[in-house]
Design an enzyme around this catalytic site. Sequence first.
Site, PDB file in Angstrom:
ATOM      1  CD  GLU A  44      -1.874   2.242   1.448  1.00 61.28           C
ATOM      2  OE1 GLU A  44      -1.538   3.020   0.523  1.00 61.28           O
ATOM      3  OE2 GLU A  44      -1.999   2.584   2.619  1.00 61.28           O
ATOM      4  CB  CYS A  75      -2.588   6.448   2.016  1.00 63.04           C
ATOM      5  SG  CYS A  75      -1.301   5.881   3.079  1.00 63.04           S
TER       6      CYS A  75
END
Length: 518
Positions: free
Chosen positions: A235, A269
């Site tokens: 990720e 994020c």
Amino acid sequence: MNQAVAINVNDAITESPLYNLQETSEEQVNALFAACRSAHQDLRKYTVAERCHEVHKVLDYVLQNRDHIAARICEETGKTLTDAVVSEILGVLDNLEWNIDNAPKILKDQTVHTPITLMGKKSRVYHESLGTVLVIAPWNYPFHIAMTFMMSAFIAGNSVVFKPSELTPMQGLLEEILEASPLIRNSVKVVYGTGVTAQRLVAARPDKIFFTGSCATGRKLLKQAADMLIPVDVELGGKDQMIVFEDVNIKRTTAGAVWGALTNAGQSCTSVERLYVHDSIYDEFVTELKAQFDALVVNAGDKGDADIGAITADFQLDIIKRHVEDARSKGATILTGGMVTGDQGKFYLPTLITDVTDDMLLASEETFGPTLPVFRFSTEKEVIETSNQSEFGLSASVWSKDLDRADRVARALVCGAVSINNVMLTEGNPALPFGGTRSSGFGRAKGAEGLLAFTRSKAILIDKQSDKLEPNWYPYTQKKFTLFQRLIDALFTKSPVKLLKLAIIGMQLESEAKKPRQ
Ligand code: ADP
């Protein structure tokens, strides 16, 4: 002499030293993996329900000790207290509870369909643990990422080596929490160090690696893991778009945009990093955004009443400054903010920016700070095309009263998650998968998929012991060959007497199978 280099961990805001750590040596890494591999063997004796029971003890500990946990998170990250308690601690509690409630069902042995050609047999899938998994985490959500990955991996039956970021290791905190269950404490180990230690951990050949961090480091890790064929889920960040159509409630939608861009001081994020507003409401929307930006309280070490906390990493502050200065120099309008604030220089003012063009870093690179560039659009097609032109594809949000339109746009966006009429909310539901497309990475955490990512499926087919021989075993004969040709025709016919045909051919094949080679 080879002097060990100390890793200094400081208070995120005052920079006063908290403690020092050392890299973990190769010998220590090997010993740790040996202990984890042995713990994994031990874990096989426990059922999923029993492991969930252990995780419940951890959940209770977190619940009861949340003030002290929040204080440790704030000390090393400089977050506001609300960001620490809501996004980190509540997020963990929710996630653990969902896993406890759902893992027994998701991980249980499955019986799957067996086709008519394999009549009399049974087919199953077992979701087995992988072994010892390695989790490498960043500094932005040091508690949430640690706890959710470690506990999901454990519930799925793995032992775990966890390496926090050297910027926010919160030394001893995770170990203290894991003490709530001796079984977990024995199976889940926390290891400290920088990328040097991370590389040693990868070299110890974990059965799978779960990495959350930057693209550049993710690439390095993938290269090292590739040589040993270690599977990796990564990720790697995002440049999430928020798309606002003309029929929205302006008060609610601007408030969503402000929070989505600025929560955790933009160090998420999935922060809103690109806001697209329909032409017809653009001016009103931007005026309202500015008013809300200007009313925000920037502070940390607060009692729950500050909105925007510090920028945890100095290098991140440099990136934010560089992006804003680049935009300013190329003609963007900084409506508010655009500078560092606070005595220690650790805060960046919430920054609202318009007239952002494609050649600006702010338009394409991940800023990871409290900045919000606003763009105009006029048609659905245009906003889909423009906003999809990103190297990243983590998550997005679409805002409109017209849910058909919102759904259409959600399907057209190249990303891993879309919140409709809300922001960053897919992450609020532990049942939903989390992960990206393109440079945002691959693999899915959370939800059933996330739990299954910590397992390896084993296919089982069960036949009976008997004197029966399979027709497709040797000897191959012309008779059997002709029957197989007829079987294929019968299998794929639409004939109403298909089953009857198959039964007759099946019996003929069985009888042929009994015949020895002539
Ligand atoms: P971030 O700035 O988001 O923390 P990094 O990618 O630098 O991003 O760091 C994420 C994690 O990766 C940290 O725990 C860091 O120590 C670790 N790390 C650094 N170098 C490597 C490497 N070569 N391989 C694996 N992990 C690494």
